[in-house]
Design a protein around this motif. Structure first.
Motif, PDB file in Angstrom:
ATOM      1  N   ARG A 101       1.294  -1.606   0.101  1.00 47.95           N
ATOM      2  CA  ARG A 101      -0.693   0.342  -0.262  1.00 47.95           C
ATOM      3  C   ARG A 101       1.165   0.852   0.041  1.00 47.95           C
ATOM      4  NH1 ARG A 101      -4.526   0.140   4.654  1.00 47.95           N
ATOM      5  NH2 ARG A 101      -2.968   0.366   5.964  1.00 47.95           N
ATOM      6  N   THR A 102       0.957   1.844  -1.075  1.00 52.80           N
ATOM      7  CA  THR A 102       1.619   3.692  -1.154  1.00 52.80           C
ATOM      8  C   THR A 102       1.467   4.137  -0.208  1.00 52.80           C
ATOM      9  OG1 THR A 102       0.581   4.073  -2.825  1.00 52.80           O
ATOM     10  CG2 THR A 102       2.386   2.582  -3.523  1.00 52.80           C
ATOM     11  N   ASN A 103       1.831   5.356   0.330  1.00 53.78           N
ATOM     12  CA  ASN A 103       1.730   6.385   1.099  1.00 53.78           C
ATOM     13  C   ASN A 103       0.671   7.220  -0.028  1.00 53.78           C
ATOM     14  OD1 ASN A 103       2.462   8.299  -1.321  1.00 53.78           O
ATOM     15  ND2 ASN A 103       4.671   8.002   0.046  1.00 53.78           N
ATOM     16  N   GLN A 104      -0.013   6.550  -1.234  1.00 54.70           N
ATOM     17  CA  GLN A 104      -1.224   7.382  -2.158  1.00 54.70           C
ATOM     18  C   GLN A 104      -2.169   6.413  -2.220  1.00 54.70           C
ATOM     19  OE1 GLN A 104      -0.532  10.884  -3.261  1.00 54.70           O
ATOM     20  NE2 GLN A 104       1.484  10.468  -2.931  1.00 54.70           N
ATOM     21  N   LYS A 105      -1.758   5.676  -0.841  1.00 53.70           N
ATOM     22  CA  LYS A 105      -3.173   4.200  -1.409  1.00 53.70           C
ATOM     23  C   LYS A 105      -3.183   3.671  -2.098  1.00 53.70           C
ATOM     24  CE  LYS A 105      -3.831   6.416   2.825  1.00 53.70           C
ATOM     25  NZ  LYS A 105      -2.666   5.383   4.175  1.00 53.70           N
ATOM     26  N   GLU A 106      -2.916   3.770  -3.612  1.00 52.81           N
ATOM     27  CA  GLU A 106      -2.764   2.643  -4.536  1.00 52.81           C
ATOM     28  C   GLU A 106      -2.222   1.280  -3.214  1.00 52.81           C
ATOM     29  OE1 GLU A 106      -1.164   1.599  -8.873  1.00 52.81           O
ATOM     30  OE2 GLU A 106       0.148   3.485  -7.213  1.00 52.81           O
ATOM     31  N   THR A 107      -2.922  -0.223  -4.356  1.00 52.45           N
ATOM     32  CA  THR A 107      -2.533  -0.765  -3.498  1.00 52.45           C
ATOM     33  C   THR A 107      -1.953  -2.211  -4.844  1.00 52.45           C
ATOM     34  OG1 THR A 107      -4.699  -2.185  -4.232  1.00 52.45           O
ATOM     35  CG2 THR A 107      -4.024  -1.214  -1.932  1.00 52.45           C
ATOM     36  N   LEU A 108      -0.422  -2.576  -4.717  1.00 48.75           N
ATOM     37  CA  LEU A 108       0.003  -3.390  -5.765  1.00 48.75           C
ATOM     38  C   LEU A 108       0.223  -5.205  -5.241  1.00 48.75           C
ATOM     39  CD1 LEU A 108       2.770  -0.840  -6.795  1.00 48.75           C
ATOM     40  CD2 LEU A 108       0.900  -1.314  -8.196  1.00 48.75           C
ATOM     41  N   SER A 109       0.098  -5.902  -6.065  1.00 50.67           N
ATOM     42  CA  SER A 109      -0.088  -7.576  -5.242  1.00 50.67           C
ATOM     43  C   SER A 109       0.743  -8.634  -6.022  1.00 50.67           C
ATOM     44  CB  SER A 109      -1.312  -8.073  -5.411  1.00 50.67           C
ATOM     45  OG  SER A 109      -2.171  -7.829  -4.587  1.00 50.67           O
ATOM     46  N   ARG A 110       0.663  -7.771  -7.301  1.00 49.15           N
ATOM     47  CA  ARG A 110       2.120  -8.796  -8.226  1.00 49.15           C
ATOM     48  C   ARG A 110       3.333  -8.925  -7.515  1.00 49.15           C
ATOM     49  NH1 ARG A 110       1.163  -9.086 -14.060  1.00 49.15           N
ATOM     50  NH2 ARG A 110       1.372  -7.618 -13.855  1.00 49.15           N
ATOM     51  N   PRO A 111       4.893  -9.942  -7.018  1.00 44.25           N
ATOM     52  CA  PRO A 111       5.719  -8.739  -6.607  1.00 44.25           C
ATOM     53  C   PRO A 111       6.676  -8.198  -7.830  1.00 44.25           C
ATOM     54  CG  PRO A 111       5.225 -11.222  -6.148  1.00 44.25           C
ATOM     55  CD  PRO A 111       4.248 -10.560  -7.562  1.00 44.25           C
ATOM     56  N   SER A 112       6.136  -8.607  -9.384  1.00 42.25           N
ATOM     57  CA  SER A 112       6.870  -7.434  -9.911  1.00 42.25           C
ATOM     58  C   SER A 112       6.197  -5.802 -10.301  1.00 42.25           C
ATOM     59  CB  SER A 112       6.654  -8.114 -11.956  1.00 42.25           C
ATOM     60  OG  SER A 112       4.900  -8.484 -12.474  1.00 42.25           O
ATOM     61  N   ASP A 113       5.064  -6.438 -10.345  1.00 44.48           N
ATOM     62  CA  ASP A 113       4.311  -5.472  -9.495  1.00 44.48           C
ATOM     63  C   ASP A 113       5.375  -3.956  -8.667  1.00 44.48           C
ATOM     64  OD1 ASP A 113       2.597  -5.371 -12.096  1.00 44.48           O
ATOM     65  OD2 ASP A 113       1.061  -5.343 -11.084  1.00 44.48           O
ATOM     66  N   ILE A 114       5.227  -4.389  -7.784  1.00 45.78           N
ATOM     67  CA  ILE A 114       5.400  -4.412  -5.997  1.00 45.78           C
ATOM     68  C   ILE A 114       7.208  -3.222  -6.602  1.00 45.78           C
ATOM     69  CG2 ILE A 114       7.097  -4.505  -3.696  1.00 45.78           C
ATOM     70  CD1 ILE A 114       4.590  -6.059  -4.214  1.00 45.78           C
ATOM     71  N   ILE A 115       7.972  -4.697  -7.449  1.00 48.55           N
ATOM     72  CA  ILE A 115       9.427  -4.399  -7.138  1.00 48.55           C
ATOM     73  C   ILE A 115       9.544  -3.214  -8.737  1.00 48.55           C
ATOM     74  CG2 ILE A 115      11.377  -4.656  -8.879  1.00 48.55           C
ATOM     75  CD1 ILE A 115      10.723  -7.937  -8.208  1.00 48.55           C
ATOM     76  N   ILE A 116       8.489  -3.085  -9.592  1.00 47.87           N
ATOM     77  CA  ILE A 116       8.656  -1.940 -10.518  1.00 47.87           C
ATOM     78  C   ILE A 116       8.274  -0.748  -9.984  1.00 47.87           C
ATOM     79  CG2 ILE A 116       7.578  -0.661 -12.670  1.00 47.87           C
ATOM     80  CD1 ILE A 116       6.771  -3.501 -13.636  1.00 47.87           C
TER      81      ILE A 116
END
Length: 324
Positions: A57-72
């Motif tokens: 959960r980013t400080n902009q309240k966006e959520t990412l679940s796939r490892p590749s998306d988190i790394i990007i």
């Protein structure tokens, strides 16, 4: 100053920071890149912002679940463990990550979620013991079905059936992948130079659970332990980047035999917590049974002598609901 991004991951065990491969990949990459994440280790995926783990959960309240998306996302925030890689090394990294997804991931799914004894004795038992009631009754089975569906998608076979032939094929591919990784690593500490990269995070995330878990069917572990450089690779990353988890694992083992001195000081607190946990669990089970109709309460009117006119019934006492 902006608040740090928040990462939700499965809890750790077996001397690992997490028991989940995708969580291990993300945690390792964040450590390699020096990303200041706020870590939330949980055993209830429904408590994560996306309902799955890992989730960032980013400080902009966006959520990412796939490892590749988190790394990007972390790379965009200037936390890039691949910054010093050449174009060829970057291409090699992508090729090996794809190889692991094709050859190693299916064997991991089979070993932990499909092979009957491993699933019953280790995987289902671990998740059932760590999840809160009543999730521990149905969520491990739902997770197993999801993993089986993922295996079918990875294999491109809708009618995939578990069995000895499938196990042989999957383990053969996994052994081939581990051998290629071992050859590529050679005598180096990391795959590209003196600093770990995203490839190191993916390799660690896939191999560490095989190395550290206590699966009854340990064919993959036996082969991995025969590849000394990959075994040392996983051990070194744990020592360098996750030393606390290794120490916790050692202390858990030693706590089974109490040492002289201070260890006994914690026994009363531990027993009190166990007693309270049992009471909370019992209350939750009774509440669940009442709500679902498994148990019903019938009020029986009994004839009683007439009460004196000045006898009054006290007001009911409010009950506090325990946090199950």
């Amino acid at each position: 100053m902006a608040a740090p991004d928040e990462i939700f991951c499965w809890e750790g065990d077996w001397g690992l920071p997490s028991v989940n491969t995708d969580c291990l990949v993300v945690l390792a990459y964040a450590q390699f890149a020096g990303a200041p994440l706020k870590l939330q280790k949980i055993s209830n995926p429904w408590r994560s912002p996306s309902g799955s783990l890992p989730t960032l959960r980013t400080n902009q309240k966006e959520t990412l679940s796939r490892p590749s998306d988190i790394i990007i996302h972390l790379r965009k925030q200037k936390y890039n463990a691949d910054y010093d890689l050449s174009a060829k090394e970057g291409a090699d990294s992508l090729a090996f990550i794809s190889l692991m997804e094709e050859k190693l991931r299916p064997a991991l799914i089979y070993a932990f979620w499909v092979e009957p004894k491993n699933y019953v004795d280790v995987t289902r038992r671990w998740y059932a013991e760590h999840m809160p009631f009543p999730l521990n009754f149905f969520l491990p089975g739902r997770m197993q079905r999801a993993q089986l569906e993922k295996l079918r998608l990875l294999r491109g076979d809708e009618s995939l059936e578990a069995g000895e032939e499938l196990e042989k094929e999957l383990y053969r591919d996994a052994v081939e992948c581990m051998n290629l990784l071992s050859q590529r690593l050679g005598s180096h500490k990391f795959f590209f130079g003196d600093s770990p990269s995203s490839l190191d995070a993916y390799v660690f995330g896939h191999l560490a659970p095989i190395l550290k878990s206590k699966l009854p069917n340990g064919k993959l572990q036996q082969h991995l332990k025969s590849l000394e450089n990959l075994t040392n690779f996983c051990t070194n990353i744990l020592l360098l980047y996750f030393p606390r988890d290794g120490r916790e694992s050692s202390s858990q083992k030693s706590s089974s035999q109490p040492a002289d001195g201070g260890d006994f000081d914690h026994v009363p607190n531990k027993r009190r917590k166990q007693f309270l946990s049992a009471l909370v669990a019992l209350g939750a089970m009774l509440s669940y049974a009442l709500l679902t109709g498994m148990v019903s309460i019938q009020r029986i009117q009994l004839e009683a002598p007439e009460e004196p006119p000045d006898l009054r019934i006290g007001s009911p006492v409010d009950e506090e609901e325990g946090d199950g």
